[in-house]
Design a protein around this motif. Structure first.
Motif: not given
Length: 240
Positions: A204, A208, A210-216, A218-219, A222
């Protein structure tokens, strides 16, 4: 009220037949009381067999549910097998986290269960209950004490479950927990889970950077759910 009319009609018919002397008066009294008596019986039978004066009313409720497996890492759609056709299986679930006594569906001739698999993160249960109710206050008063108001027509449970859940019987679940409960199995699964989640996060981040901590996070969540589902399905396959 219909019961009162029935008693009055029967009593008047008896009194008219036994104690009325004049032929014309007797005939008129027998006719009127007979109409009341027979009419009451007909209406009672119609209400009981054909639900005369009633309508079907459906109530729908939807609530979030949780796996009754007792483990946050094992999301199972549990059911207790009843009979051989599968139509009367009882599904077991929790309506809140860490529930002491699980909830369950009914096992009767009115109940039907459906399971839908979704891409949503949360599991929900939609319950539709259809009952007979009187069309108006008049019919409610007319058939008072008949016991027909609120009688069950059907009850439909629809489980909307994430695809990361696994459907299995309570017998399979007991065997599965025994199979996966050993220290060796737990250690092996932890290692595999770490490798799977790390690979997913790295893939992931390559897409991307530039992933944020929140996005990381979430991944990661999941990927963890996906791994748990795959591990459960593989373990269930070993039971068969």
């Amino acid at each position: 009220m219909i019961l009162i009319l029935l008693v009055i009609g029967a009593l008047c018919f008896f009194l008219a037949f036994m104690f009325t002397n004049r032929a014309a008066t007797r005939a008129l009294a027998l006719l009127i009381s007979g109409v009341v008596l027979i009419g009451s019986i007909v209406l009672m039978v119609a209400n009981y067999h054909e639900h005369y004066g009633m309508k079907k009313v459906t109530t729908t409720t939807t609530q979030k549910i949780y796996s009754a497996s007792g483990s946050s890492s094992m999301n199972m759609a549990l059911y207790k097998q009843v009979g051989t056709s599968g139509k009367n299986n009882v599904y077991i679930y929790d309506v809140k986290e860490n529930q002491k006594t699980p909830s369950h569906t009914k096992a009767d001739e009115y109940t039907t269960n459906h399971v839908n698999w979704t891409n949503k993160a949360n599991a929900t249960l939609t319950t539709k209950v259809t009952r007979w109710e009187y069309k108006s206050d008049f019919y409610s008063l007319l058939f008072k004490w008949s016991g027909m108001d609120g009688t069950m027509v059907k009850r439909v449970y629809t489980f909307n479950l994430p695809k990361t859940w696994v459907k299995l019987s309570t017998t399979q679940a007991a065997k599965l927990q025994k199979l996966m409960g050993s220290s060796t199995a737990k250690a092996q699964m932890a290692t595999q889970a770490k490798a799977y989640i790390t690979a997913k996060v790295q893939a992931a981040m390559m897409k991307n950077p530039q992933m944020t901590e929140v996005q990381r996070a979430k991944v990661t969540q999941q990927a963890q759910a996906e791994f748990q589902a795959q591990a459960l399905k593989k373990a269930v396959a070993q039971l068969n």
